[in-house]
Scaffold this active site. Sequence first.
Site, PDB file in Angstrom:
ATOM      1  N   GLU A   8       4.016  13.426  -4.478  1.00 34.36           N
ATOM      2  CA  GLU A   8       2.907  13.184  -3.185  1.00 34.36           C
ATOM      3  C   GLU A   8       3.889  14.550  -2.869  1.00 34.36           C
ATOM      4  O   GLU A   8       5.187  13.946  -2.021  1.00 34.36           O
ATOM      5  CB  GLU A   8       3.080  11.725  -2.362  1.00 34.36           C
ATOM      6  CG  GLU A   8       2.450  11.840  -1.347  1.00 34.36           C
ATOM      7  CD  GLU A   8       2.129  10.087  -1.088  1.00 34.36           C
ATOM      8  OE1 GLU A   8       3.281   9.609  -1.072  1.00 34.36           O
ATOM      9  OE2 GLU A   8       1.671   9.748  -0.654  1.00 34.36           O
ATOM     10  N   GLU A  19       0.880  -1.230  -0.083  1.00 37.60           N
ATOM     11  CA  GLU A  19       0.394  -0.100   0.508  1.00 37.60           C
ATOM     12  C   GLU A  19       0.782   1.169  -0.128  1.00 37.60           C
ATOM     13  O   GLU A  19       1.645   2.257   0.854  1.00 37.60           O
ATOM     14  CB  GLU A  19      -0.639   0.017   1.163  1.00 37.60           C
ATOM     15  CG  GLU A  19      -1.884  -0.850   1.449  1.00 37.60           C
ATOM     16  CD  GLU A  19      -2.927  -0.818   0.700  1.00 37.60           C
ATOM     17  OE1 GLU A  19      -3.421   0.428   0.159  1.00 37.60           O
ATOM     18  OE2 GLU A  19      -3.650  -1.740   0.956  1.00 37.60           O
TER      19      GLU A  19
HETATM   20  P1  NAI Z   1       9.124   5.043   4.622  1.00 33.69           P
HETATM   21  O1  NAI Z   1       8.693   4.422   3.355  1.00 33.69           O
HETATM   22  O2  NAI Z   1      10.379   5.043   4.514  1.00 33.69           O
HETATM   23  O3  NAI Z   1       8.635   4.008   5.786  1.00 33.69           O
HETATM   24  C1  NAI Z   1       7.524   3.019   5.789  1.00 33.69           C
HETATM   25  C2  NAI Z   1       7.933   2.804   6.740  1.00 33.69           C
HETATM   26  O4  NAI Z   1       9.003   1.306   6.555  1.00 33.69           O
HETATM   27  C3  NAI Z   1       8.628   2.463   7.774  1.00 33.69           C
HETATM   28  O5  NAI Z   1       8.015   1.468   9.358  1.00 33.69           O
HETATM   29  C4  NAI Z   1      10.161   2.657   7.792  1.00 33.69           C
HETATM   30  O6  NAI Z   1      10.681   2.029   8.974  1.00 33.69           O
HETATM   31  C5  NAI Z   1      10.018   1.028   7.076  1.00 33.69           C
HETATM   32  N1  NAI Z   1      11.578   0.932   6.223  1.00 33.69           N
HETATM   33  C6  NAI Z   1      11.809   2.485   5.884  1.00 33.69           C
HETATM   34  N2  NAI Z   1      12.900   1.950   4.833  1.00 33.69           N
HETATM   35  C7  NAI Z   1      13.082  -0.064   4.542  1.00 33.69           C
HETATM   36  C8  NAI Z   1      13.019  -0.985   4.470  1.00 33.69           C
HETATM   37  N3  NAI Z   1      14.640  -0.742   3.267  1.00 33.69           N
HETATM   38  N4  NAI Z   1      12.539  -1.786   4.061  1.00 33.69           N
HETATM   39  C9  NAI Z   1      11.728  -2.679   5.407  1.00 33.69           C
HETATM   40  N5  NAI Z   1      10.885  -1.144   5.734  1.00 33.69           N
HETATM   41  C10 NAI Z   1      11.602  -0.099   5.791  1.00 33.69           C
HETATM   42  O7  NAI Z   1       8.806   6.469   4.752  1.00 33.69           O
HETATM   43  P2  NAI Z   1       9.160   8.041   5.271  1.00 33.69           P
HETATM   44  O8  NAI Z   1      10.607   8.027   4.323  1.00 33.69           O
HETATM   45  O9  NAI Z   1       8.752   7.906   6.842  1.00 33.69           O
HETATM   46  O10 NAI Z   1       8.105   8.890   4.224  1.00 33.69           O
HETATM   47  C11 NAI Z   1       8.778   9.371   2.965  1.00 33.69           C
HETATM   48  C12 NAI Z   1       7.260   9.442   2.130  1.00 33.69           C
HETATM   49  O11 NAI Z   1       7.144   8.160   2.176  1.00 33.69           O
HETATM   50  C13 NAI Z   1       6.605  10.486   2.791  1.00 33.69           C
HETATM   51  O12 NAI Z   1       6.379  12.063   2.716  1.00 33.69           O
HETATM   52  C14 NAI Z   1       5.783  10.537   2.133  1.00 33.69           C
HETATM   53  O13 NAI Z   1       5.196  11.006   0.719  1.00 33.69           O
HETATM   54  C15 NAI Z   1       5.216   8.585   2.030  1.00 33.69           C
HETATM   55  N6  NAI Z   1       5.003   8.041   2.779  1.00 33.69           N
HETATM   56  C16 NAI Z   1       3.687   7.312   2.137  1.00 33.69           C
HETATM   57  C17 NAI Z   1       2.599   6.293   3.425  1.00 33.69           C
HETATM   58  C18 NAI Z   1       1.179   5.885   3.180  1.00 33.69           C
HETATM   59  O14 NAI Z   1       0.609   5.370   3.935  1.00 33.69           O
HETATM   60  N7  NAI Z   1       0.943   6.096   1.083  1.00 33.69           N
HETATM   61  C19 NAI Z   1       3.304   6.279   4.289  1.00 33.69           C
HETATM   62  C20 NAI Z   1       4.719   6.933   5.043  1.00 33.69           C
HETATM   63  C21 NAI Z   1       5.223   7.807   3.889  1.00 33.69           C
END
Ligand code: NAI
Length: 487
Positions: free
Chosen positions: A397, A266
């Site tokens: 986004e 997602e």
């Molecule tokens: P992210 O995708 O890095 O973090 C989401 C989750 O993934 C966190 O629990 C994080 O610790 C984990 N994660 C990070 N790197 C990973 C890896 N290599 N392998 C497995 N898990 C990993 O998102 P972040 O850095 O917090 O936010 C960056 C951008 O992503 C935001 O500005 C937004 O645009 C987008 N985002 C979108 C979301 C959604 O619901 N569609 C939610 C969060 C962020």
Amino acid sequence: MTDVAKRGGAPVPAGWTYAPAPESTDIVRLQERYGLYVGGEWLETKEHFTTVAPRDESPLAEVAQASAKDVKNAVAVARDASAAWAALPGSERAKYLFRIARILAERSREFAVLESLNGGKPIKESRDVDLPLAAAHFFYYAGWADKLEYAFPNRTPRPLGVAGQIIPWNFPLLMLAWKIAPALAAGNTVVLKPAETTPLTALLFCDVVRQAELPPGVVNIVTGDGRTGAALVDADVDKIAFTGSTEVGKAIQRRLAGTGKKLTLELGGKAANIVFDDCALDQAVEGIVNGIYFNQGHVCCAGSRLFVQESIYEPVVDKLKKRMATLRVGDPLDKNTDVGAINSRMQLEKIEELVAAGKDEGAEIYQPPCVLPERGYWFAPTVFTNVAQSYRIAQEEIFGPVLSVLPFRTPEEAVEKANNTPYGLSAGVWTEKGSRILWMAERLRAGVVWANTFNRFDPTSPFGGYKESGFGREGGLHGMEPYVELT
Ligand code: NAI
Ligand code: MG
């Protein structure tokens, strides 16, 4: 106020403001330091990190940074617990899920306060949206646990084993519920990793698991940053469920290719909210505001691109700006707050960078006057007009309270512009004409299309994306499918 006076409404004193109405935080008992919740026990780790309150950057607790070894151990414990959990009659698993739903409802104020404290979202949202929905998800999937053979007629559903689940920071407890409830109902055990900025409600959830007397090892919570997430992807799990950025989603997909592990993603979004000239204008304006300023715009399905039919472009933008001026930005724990704190410094910097790019590219910015607190992470509700499709603010986004407004003339043009994005998570259509709603819904490449409303969620309704917004569905019967093997 002048409007009210003109229409002859009750006179309102000038300078009228809301008195502060802070929710007490006394109900929340935080530990100084948290370990990992594995096999029903708290395990110590070597490294820790501090989790803060985004409203004032004050430290809340020390949280464990799980190493690859810690994650491996958690998965082994979940594996040991999985045979007995899968062998339980569905009606027995349902009892545990019903219990969890009931306990969440009973302890909802405690959870709501902690969610707002650690994540920055307004208390009225965590209280009225996150908590009721989280409990409702457990309640709903409890109902499926003993009906799996009817859910998949003529096929035999079997649990997968251990699910690794990685969730983001925008709806910490709700995303936990979306992930854990269907996995458990289908007979899987789980290892879940909350986001690094918002681990506290997941850690409090461990106490709900204890209270519900769930067998040890069925739910395991490991905290940490992306390294912990990556370790979970590589561990001996049967499935990964991920919600987060498209970038990380793609990396996980590459990592899992050829391993036989199942995957649902997602990811991000850049939803079109489309307003036709025959719509109920004031309702549409409420929907626009709810679509983008709800949860500070930290919503994957946020209506961040507003398409307005040319003939009503000006009145819509006028009404929108007036409405924005009434939004109360400030302390997430204040019951009157509409827009709370930005979740983290990192996210704030990302929003600032994209907004600067919007100005540079030539868009016109409007922010209502509002006094932002000095400490903490804040961004005023923002709308951009004079936006071209090619601008970064119309393409990327932003994940913040920032809206781009673009005009269109015909329904065909609206569809074409709305679909002109790598994403495809959600869309909104505002029109009085039922046939047009159906015509649009058929053509919009989005997993969810809302008609004359926005950001509506229900556990019975599947949610998920097209294109770079990911694949797989959560919610509803569809949400059970990724957690079973069908033979
Ligand atoms: P992210 O995708 O890095 O973090 C989401 C989750 O993934 C966190 O629990 C994080 O610790 C984990 N994660 C990070 N790197 C990973 C890896 N290599 N392998 C497995 N898990 C990993 O998102 P972040 O850095 O917090 O936010 C960056 C951008 O992503 C935001 O500005 C937004 O645009 C987008 N985002 C979108 C979301 C959604 O619901 N569609 C939610 C969060 C962020
Ligand atoms: Mg990241």
